[in-house]
Design an enzyme around this catalytic site. Structure first.
Site: not given
Ligand code: GAR
Length: 202
Positions: A93, A109, A143
């Site tokens: 973003l 995360h 960040g």
């Molecule tokens: C999750 O593990 C979330 O923590 C990660 O993407 C996945 C989405 O899973 N997000 C990141 O890595 C953001 N930096 P989901 O679509 O099943 O919720």
């Protein structure tokens, strides 16, 4: 009732956890809309099945990040959203958007931040040889994967783990702490002071 928007890009299991959590008795927040930047994201079906308004705002249809973020911002303001929950939303973003939504924008995360920011956090944990991995819910700052931490959960890294098995173990905890964090914010118990978050007792 805190008015929430959930932004996601894919399968939407965290979105589902928030749908389930917010639909439980006396939950102090409600999901007003679910927004995907990916037209065929599975999470859109989850939201539709739950009777939640869905929006697709496809980043490919915008000439710049600023224009894409403006469309997001307009959709959120039109619906009087109080809290924006990023749930596997794989777009960076703009500074303007992050600043406009400061302390009203949270993310989950799959690592114990500040370790292993960015993509493939679970593989980064395996490569680093850590014995504890986990997940973090935090307020978003400019960040990537940075900002005051609301909640974390740790899970063990097992000898026979690969990125898939470790991700699955972490994901179970993501669902728990994301819903808990939203509840704490909705109850007005979360206070941000510089880099730290304090949870007021009941
Ligand atoms: C999750 O593990 C979330 O923590 C990660 O993407 C996945 C989405 O899973 N997000 C990141 O890595 C953001 N930096 P989901 O679509 O099943 O919720």
């Amino acid at each position: 009732m805190l008015r929430i928007a959930v932004l996601f890009s894919g399968r939407g299991s965290n979105l589902q956890a928030l749908i389930d959590g917010t639909s439980s008795d006396n939950f102090p927040a409600t999901i007003i809309c679910a927004i995907s930047n990916v037209p065929d994201a599975y999470g859109l079906k989850r939201a539709r099945d739950a009777g939640i308004e869905t929006l697709t705002i496809n980043h490919r249809e915008f000439s710049s990040r600023e224009n894409f973020d403006k469309a997001l911002d307009d959709a959120l303001r039109d619906r009087n959203i109080d809290l924006v929950c990023l749930a596997g939303f794989m777009r960076i973003l703009t500074l303007g958007f992050v600043e406009a939504w400061q302390d009203r924008l949270i993310n989950v995360h799959p690592s114990l931040l500040p370790a292993f920011k960015g993509l493939d956090a679970q593989q980064q944990a395996l490569d680093a040889g850590v014995k504890l991995a986990g997940c973090t819910v935090h307020f978003v700052r400019p960040g990537v994967d940075d900002g005051p931490i609301i909640s974390q959960a740790a899970v063990p890294v097992l000898d026979d783990d690969d990125a898939d098995t470790l991700s699955a173990r972490i994901l179970v905890q993501e669902h728990v702490i994301y819903t808990q964090s939203v509840k704490l914010i909705a109850e007005g118990r979360v206070q941000v002071k510089a880099a730290r978050v304090f949870i007021n007792p009941n």
